[in-house]
Design an enzyme around this catalytic site. Sequence first.
Site, PDB file in Angstrom:
ATOM      1  N   HIS A 167       5.361 -11.444  25.689  1.00  0.00           N
ATOM      2  CA  HIS A 167       4.030 -11.956  25.360  1.00  0.00           C
ATOM      3  C   HIS A 167       3.324 -11.039  24.359  1.00  0.00           C
ATOM      4  O   HIS A 167       2.431 -10.277  24.714  1.00  0.00           O
ATOM      5  CB  HIS A 167       3.204 -12.096  26.642  1.00  0.00           C
ATOM      6  CG  HIS A 167       3.604 -13.294  27.444  1.00  0.00           C
ATOM      7  ND1 HIS A 167       3.370 -13.420  28.785  1.00  0.00           N
ATOM      8  CD2 HIS A 167       4.225 -14.440  27.073  1.00  0.00           C
ATOM      9  CE1 HIS A 167       3.833 -14.583  29.211  1.00  0.00           C
ATOM     10  NE2 HIS A 167       4.364 -15.208  28.191  1.00  0.00           N
ATOM     11  N   CYS A 182       6.739  -3.688  38.855  1.00  0.00           N
ATOM     12  CA  CYS A 182       7.789  -2.833  38.284  1.00  0.00           C
ATOM     13  C   CYS A 182       7.262  -1.455  37.898  1.00  0.00           C
ATOM     14  O   CYS A 182       6.052  -1.237  37.828  1.00  0.00           O
ATOM     15  CB  CYS A 182       8.412  -3.534  37.081  1.00  0.00           C
ATOM     16  SG  CYS A 182       7.356  -3.468  35.640  1.00  0.00           S
ATOM     17  N   GLU A 201       6.754 -16.225  34.418  1.00  0.00           N
ATOM     18  CA  GLU A 201       7.563 -15.526  35.424  1.00  0.00           C
ATOM     19  C   GLU A 201       7.392 -16.187  36.791  1.00  0.00           C
ATOM     20  O   GLU A 201       8.371 -16.387  37.533  1.00  0.00           O
ATOM     21  CB  GLU A 201       7.149 -14.047  35.502  1.00  0.00           C
ATOM     22  CG  GLU A 201       7.962 -13.281  36.539  1.00  0.00           C
ATOM     23  CD  GLU A 201       7.465 -11.870  36.786  1.00  0.00           C
ATOM     24  OE1 GLU A 201       6.979 -11.220  35.835  1.00  0.00           O
ATOM     25  OE2 GLU A 201       7.560 -11.422  37.947  1.00  0.00           O
ATOM     26  N   HIS A 253       1.832 -18.617  34.959  1.00  0.00           N
ATOM     27  CA  HIS A 253       2.600 -17.584  34.245  1.00  0.00           C
ATOM     28  C   HIS A 253       4.077 -17.956  34.291  1.00  0.00           C
ATOM     29  O   HIS A 253       4.586 -18.402  35.326  1.00  0.00           O
ATOM     30  CB  HIS A 253       2.361 -16.213  34.871  1.00  0.00           C
ATOM     31  CG  HIS A 253       2.884 -15.090  34.010  1.00  0.00           C
ATOM     32  ND1 HIS A 253       4.209 -14.753  33.985  1.00  0.00           N
ATOM     33  CD2 HIS A 253       2.271 -14.272  33.120  1.00  0.00           C
ATOM     34  CE1 HIS A 253       4.390 -13.754  33.126  1.00  0.00           C
ATOM     35  NE2 HIS A 253       3.229 -13.448  32.590  1.00  0.00           N
ATOM     36  N   ASN A 295       0.463  -7.908  31.942  1.00  0.00           N
ATOM     37  CA  ASN A 295       0.336  -6.473  32.247  1.00  0.00           C
ATOM     38  C   ASN A 295      -0.743  -5.822  31.385  1.00  0.00           C
ATOM     39  O   ASN A 295      -1.402  -4.880  31.805  1.00  0.00           O
ATOM     40  CB  ASN A 295       1.691  -5.767  32.154  1.00  0.00           C
ATOM     41  CG  ASN A 295       2.072  -5.444  30.742  1.00  0.00           C
ATOM     42  OD1 ASN A 295       1.671  -4.424  30.214  1.00  0.00           O
ATOM     43  ND2 ASN A 295       2.834  -6.326  30.093  1.00  0.00           N
TER      44      ASN A 295
HETATM   45  S1  SF4 Z   1      10.178  -3.655  33.005  1.00  0.00           S
HETATM   46 FE1  SF4 Z   1       8.458  -4.665  34.070  1.00  0.00          FE
HETATM   47  S2  SF4 Z   1       6.964  -5.187  32.501  1.00  0.00           S
HETATM   48 FE2  SF4 Z   1       8.877  -4.721  31.480  1.00  0.00          FE
HETATM   49  S3  SF4 Z   1       9.847  -6.724  31.231  1.00  0.00           S
HETATM   50 FE3  SF4 Z   1      10.654  -5.838  33.119  1.00  0.00          FE
HETATM   51  S4  SF4 Z   1       9.335  -6.613  34.734  1.00  0.00           S
HETATM   52 FE4  SF4 Z   1       8.268  -6.980  32.779  1.00  0.00          FE
END
Ligand code: SF4
Length: 503
Positions: free
Chosen positions: A237, A390, A322, A320, A420
């Site tokens: 994104h 994450c 995801e 979203h 994020n």
């Molecule tokens: S590391 Fe985290 S923020 Fe980066 S693409 Fe993967 S899930 Fe998304």
Amino acid sequence: MKTGLVVCSPTGVEARATRRGLGDAGEVRHSGYGVTRAAAEARRLRDEPFGMLAVSGVGGSLSADLRPGDLVVGTEVTRPAAGGTPVSLPSAPLVAGELRRAGLRATAGAIVTVDHLFRRDERERRACDRALAVDMESAELLAAAAGRPSIVVRAISDTPRRPVFSPWVIPGGIAALRSLRLAGPVLARWAAACGPRRVLLAGPRSFCAGVERAIEVVEKVLEQRGSPIYVRKQIVHNTHVVNDLERRGAIFVDELDEVPDGATVVFSAHGVSPEVRREAAVRGLDAIDATCPLVSKVHAEARRFAADGYQVALIGHAGHEEVEGTLGEAPHAMTLIETAADVARLEPADPGKVAYLMQTTLSADEAGGIAGALLERFPAARGPGSDDICYATTNRQLAVRAIAAESDLVLVAGSANSSNSVRLVETAQRAGTPAYLIDGAADIELDWLAGASVVGITAGASAPPAMVGQIIDALSGLGPVEVDERVVATESIKFSLPKELKS
Ligand code: SF4
């Protein structure tokens, strides 16, 4: 006033137009027409105790894209005939963005200063130098700045199609003077934003391992298969990343029905539902999966819980990509939970068999609160084996919190649809600091910077590292900038490419 803004306008009419727009926010000087008078004015002005210098006047366009009344904000100004080196004006993108927000047509670009009015053939030759506009004073006047913040704003009065020696010059001049007047308040805001400042960089910031891998996947596919290749949804994104890959031959589509049979398609870092994979297989598409392995991990957890008979609450944001992909793993067994209040809506067949998962890019604080509400209602609820939010999301939130405490303002580089990045803005705001999401330096509003002597900067996991450099560069046009970095974690994670791309 002598320590404030001085605006040089070459002719009386330009000075009057500028003065009407600027009001008492600065001193407007009628600095004289042409390079000789401009050089003399610069010599007089140089040793005076003013704070910042603006040049405001009309100019000729060297570009077929500009119209009379358009504004060109100089990113650099050169006087080629005198063998001068370009004078760089780094705050130009900030001023051009502010002018656009004020409803004016404005572009940041190079300006050349010459010592005579251009004829049509000269204009065409100069256009090859990639400058947008030409004038007869700016390069000389800028010599007066002597290191102080400076800006050049030229309103287009004549263009290659409507040259200076033609009847068009009168309406063109009127349009230009109107724009100069309307630009006055922006010059005042620029001056108010000038001053020395400290920049605090959050570490880590910008690209995570999943984003780097996804971009590399598209690059490799382009290299190995050649363009065109298709990418379902934005690969990550961020508008800059997408525009760059588009220029290199990637075609971004919303759904697979836009992809021709048999073509190559890349699935984005946010993941897809099994239904999308099935459709690609039926259509005979050459599908390459750039889903981040940490998103795939959440998909696997959803399948496992659903197979074991659990009702799975997915904590995340509706719409979203995801979330849509994860919900698609077990639609019959999953419910989206966006807030703690949504927990009351859960009606599991067996209250003893409830599990929860999370979107990877949530705010740790907020998602923790929702998980708490769920555990209060279903004490036996099971969570993911390891955190779903994450490492990159967590680290960037910790880092922005660390700089927010010391900053007057936090700027987060990232696109509006980047989850994020938006969470980073919210994290800084929760720490009590004004924070804004910007997709580039031009999005920074000058009023945000007035009185902000410490500016915190970070970038979402999908924002290119170069954006941070561009923002610092733009701020350096407002005064001296000292850069410090606060590193709360170091990251060494790297994900391998899908097996189809390994050479
Ligand atoms: S590391 Fe985290 S923020 Fe980066 S693409 Fe993967 S899930 Fe998304």
